[in-house]
Design a protein around this motif. Structure first.
Motif, PDB file in Angstrom:
ATOM      1  N   VAL A   9       1.113  -1.497  -0.414  1.00 12.73           N
ATOM      2  CA  VAL A   9       0.145   0.352  -0.031  1.00 12.73           C
ATOM      3  C   VAL A   9       1.018   1.230  -0.075  1.00 12.73           C
ATOM      4  O   VAL A   9       1.757   1.484   1.296  1.00 12.73           O
ATOM      5  N   PRO A  10       0.635   1.977  -1.553  1.00 13.22           N
ATOM      6  CA  PRO A  10       1.360   3.446  -0.885  1.00 13.22           C
ATOM      7  C   PRO A  10       1.374   4.277   0.394  1.00 13.22           C
ATOM      8  O   PRO A  10       0.501   3.530   0.616  1.00 13.22           O
ATOM      9  N   LEU A  11       2.720   4.991   0.567  1.00 18.26           N
ATOM     10  CA  LEU A  11       3.317   5.704   2.005  1.00 18.26           C
ATOM     11  C   LEU A  11       1.649   6.827   1.976  1.00 18.26           C
ATOM     12  O   LEU A  11       1.042   6.758   3.317  1.00 18.26           O
ATOM     13  N   ALA A  69       7.250  15.639   9.645  1.00 19.21           N
ATOM     14  CA  ALA A  69       7.213  16.598  11.331  1.00 19.21           C
ATOM     15  C   ALA A  69       6.052  16.419  11.815  1.00 19.21           C
ATOM     16  O   ALA A  69       6.155  16.521  13.049  1.00 19.21           O
ATOM     17  N   THR A  70       4.586  16.390  11.120  1.00 12.70           N
ATOM     18  CA  THR A  70       3.075  15.925  11.926  1.00 12.70           C
ATOM     19  C   THR A  70       3.224  15.121  13.365  1.00 12.70           C
ATOM     20  O   THR A  70       3.291  14.643  13.957  1.00 12.70           O
ATOM     21  N   SER A  71       3.334  13.649  12.324  1.00 11.96           N
ATOM     22  CA  SER A  71       3.638  12.514  13.352  1.00 11.96           C
ATOM     23  C   SER A  71       4.909  12.759  14.113  1.00 11.96           C
ATOM     24  O   SER A  71       4.709  11.961  15.467  1.00 11.96           O
ATOM     25  N   VAL A  72       5.941  12.967  14.241  1.00 10.05           N
ATOM     26  CA  VAL A  72       6.807  13.446  15.368  1.00 10.05           C
ATOM     27  C   VAL A  72       6.861  13.568  15.961  1.00 10.05           C
ATOM     28  O   VAL A  72       6.260  13.907  17.473  1.00 10.05           O
ATOM     29  N   THR A  73       5.654  14.876  15.396  1.00 12.58           N
ATOM     30  CA  THR A  73       5.592  15.875  17.276  1.00 12.58           C
ATOM     31  C   THR A  73       4.687  15.239  17.661  1.00 12.58           C
ATOM     32  O   THR A  73       4.388  15.786  18.934  1.00 12.58           O
ATOM     33  N   PHE A  74       3.160  15.304  17.339  1.00 14.10           N
ATOM     34  CA  PHE A  74       2.770  14.631  17.745  1.00 14.10           C
ATOM     35  C   PHE A  74       2.666  13.111  18.614  1.00 14.10           C
ATOM     36  O   PHE A  74       2.180  12.721  20.065  1.00 14.10           O
ATOM     37  N   VAL A  75       4.294  12.378  18.023  1.00  6.39           N
ATOM     38  CA  VAL A  75       4.157  11.235  18.620  1.00  6.39           C
ATOM     39  C   VAL A  75       4.919  11.968  20.111  1.00  6.39           C
ATOM     40  O   VAL A  75       4.161  11.631  21.704  1.00  6.39           O
ATOM     41  N   GLY A  76       5.332  12.793  20.432  1.00  6.21           N
ATOM     42  CA  GLY A  76       5.769  13.517  22.484  1.00  6.21           C
ATOM     43  C   GLY A  76       5.172  14.558  22.391  1.00  6.21           C
ATOM     44  O   GLY A  76       4.603  14.023  24.237  1.00  6.21           O
ATOM     45  N   VAL A  77       3.546  14.864  21.893  1.00  9.02           N
ATOM     46  CA  VAL A  77       3.137  15.472  22.785  1.00  9.02           C
ATOM     47  C   VAL A  77       1.959  14.818  22.951  1.00  9.02           C
ATOM     48  O   VAL A  77       1.154  14.694  24.123  1.00  9.02           O
ATOM     49  N   ALA A  97      -0.597   5.314  17.047  1.00  9.44           N
ATOM     50  CA  ALA A  97      -0.995   6.004  15.462  1.00  9.44           C
ATOM     51  C   ALA A  97       0.030   7.155  15.014  1.00  9.44           C
ATOM     52  O   ALA A  97       1.068   6.382  13.655  1.00  9.44           O
ATOM     53  N   SER A  98       0.713   7.885  15.625  1.00 12.09           N
ATOM     54  CA  SER A  98       1.374   8.901  15.177  1.00 12.09           C
ATOM     55  C   SER A  98       3.275   8.635  15.032  1.00 12.09           C
ATOM     56  O   SER A  98       3.872   8.353  14.557  1.00 12.09           O
ATOM     57  N   LEU A  99       3.388   7.431  16.036  1.00  7.54           N
ATOM     58  CA  LEU A  99       4.200   6.767  16.167  1.00  7.54           C
ATOM     59  C   LEU A  99       4.350   5.888  15.170  1.00  7.54           C
ATOM     60  O   LEU A  99       5.517   5.255  14.674  1.00  7.54           O
ATOM     61  N   LEU A 100       3.430   5.063  14.828  1.00  5.56           N
ATOM     62  CA  LEU A 100       3.305   4.453  13.642  1.00  5.56           C
ATOM     63  C   LEU A 100       4.331   4.977  12.804  1.00  5.56           C
ATOM     64  O   LEU A 100       4.551   4.260  11.067  1.00  5.56           O
ATOM     65  N   MET A 101       3.290   6.031  12.223  1.00  2.00           N
ATOM     66  CA  MET A 101       3.253   7.159  11.094  1.00  2.00           C
ATOM     67  C   MET A 101       4.374   6.880  11.116  1.00  2.00           C
ATOM     68  O   MET A 101       4.987   7.513   9.773  1.00  2.00           O
ATOM     69  N   ALA A 102       4.945   7.401  11.860  1.00  2.00           N
ATOM     70  CA  ALA A 102       6.477   8.317  12.270  1.00  2.00           C
ATOM     71  C   ALA A 102       7.522   6.982  11.742  1.00  2.00           C
ATOM     72  O   ALA A 102       8.531   7.378  11.144  1.00  2.00           O
ATOM     73  N   ALA A 103       7.403   6.136  12.299  1.00  2.00           N
ATOM     74  CA  ALA A 103       8.302   4.449  11.988  1.00  2.00           C
ATOM     75  C   ALA A 103       8.239   4.391  10.284  1.00  2.00           C
ATOM     76  O   ALA A 103       9.439   4.280   9.636  1.00  2.00           O
ATOM     77  N   LYS A 104       6.900   4.532   9.350  1.00  2.00           N
ATOM     78  CA  LYS A 104       6.246   4.332   8.316  1.00  2.00           C
ATOM     79  C   LYS A 104       7.277   5.248   7.400  1.00  2.00           C
ATOM     80  O   LYS A 104       7.767   4.718   6.755  1.00  2.00           O
ATOM     81  N   VAL A 105       7.687   6.933   8.332  1.00  2.00           N
ATOM     82  CA  VAL A 105       7.856   7.872   7.132  1.00  2.00           C
ATOM     83  C   VAL A 105       9.501   7.389   7.444  1.00  2.00           C
ATOM     84  O   VAL A 105       9.807   7.376   6.336  1.00  2.00           O
ATOM     85  N   LEU A 110      14.581   6.324   5.379  1.00  2.00           N
ATOM     86  CA  LEU A 110      15.299   5.724   4.910  1.00  2.00           C
ATOM     87  C   LEU A 110      15.598   5.302   2.996  1.00  2.00           C
ATOM     88  O   LEU A 110      17.207   4.582   2.955  1.00  2.00           O
ATOM     89  N   MET A 111      15.251   4.471   3.351  1.00  2.00           N
ATOM     90  CA  MET A 111      15.177   4.228   1.845  1.00  2.00           C
ATOM     91  C   MET A 111      15.030   5.038   0.650  1.00  2.00           C
ATOM     92  O   MET A 111      15.620   3.813  -0.709  1.00  2.00           O
ATOM     93  N   THR A 112      14.848   6.030   0.542  1.00  2.00           N
ATOM     94  CA  THR A 112      14.893   6.629  -0.073  1.00  2.00           C
ATOM     95  C   THR A 112      15.882   7.465  -0.446  1.00  2.00           C
ATOM     96  O   THR A 112      16.284   8.536  -0.686  1.00  2.00           O
ATOM     97  N   SER A 113      16.982   7.366   1.045  1.00  2.00           N
ATOM     98  CA  SER A 113      17.911   8.363   0.431  1.00  2.00           C
ATOM     99  C   SER A 113      18.898   7.760  -0.451  1.00  2.00           C
ATOM    100  O   SER A 113      18.998   6.379  -0.316  1.00  2.00           O
ATOM    101  N   ASP A 114      20.079   8.985  -0.862  1.00  2.00           N
ATOM    102  CA  ASP A 114      20.973   8.208  -1.900  1.00  2.00           C
ATOM    103  C   ASP A 114      21.854   8.018  -1.148  1.00  2.00           C
ATOM    104  O   ASP A 114      22.738   9.431  -0.450  1.00  2.00           O
TER     105      ASP A 114
END
Length: 114
Positions: A9-11, A69-77, A97-105, A110-114
């Protein structure tokens, strides 16, 4: 090369689902308790997550945007609020849900970094 058994499933679809969860959480918080800050935060962060998911839809390599940015912010808050109140619902659910989204992002980064 073999095709995967189940297509991935696309991100951005996960991003749109996450957006709906954040916005609906803000609306439910407002309806149940009359909390205007909950409504404002849900709409603001939901809009930013939706914008990030849309950017990801336009360019699948663009994962460094609003969705991360949104998912990481929501993990903390929301994680801190869940710990402070000692409740899972509703802030713990959003934090999870934010933790899962941050992990998926993060994995996509990591997959797209060159």
């Amino acid at each position: 090369m073999e095709k995967p058994l189940f297509p991935l499933v696309p991100l951005h679809w996960f991003g749109f689902g996450y957006t709906a969860l954040v916005v609906s959480g803000g609306i439910v918080g407002y309806v149940k308790t009359g909390s205007v800050p909950s409504l404002a935060a849900g709409l603001l962060f939901g809009s930013l997550a939706g914008l990030g998911a849309y950017q990801l839809y336009q360019d699948p390599r663009n994962v460094w945007g609003f969705l991360a940015a949104t998912s990481v912010t929501f993990v903390g808050v929301m994680g801190m609020r869940s710990y402070y109140y000692g409740k899972f619902m509703p802030v713990g659910l959003i934090a999870g849900a934010s933790l899962l989204m941050a992990a998926k992002v993060g994995v996509r980064m990591l997959m797209t970094s060159d």
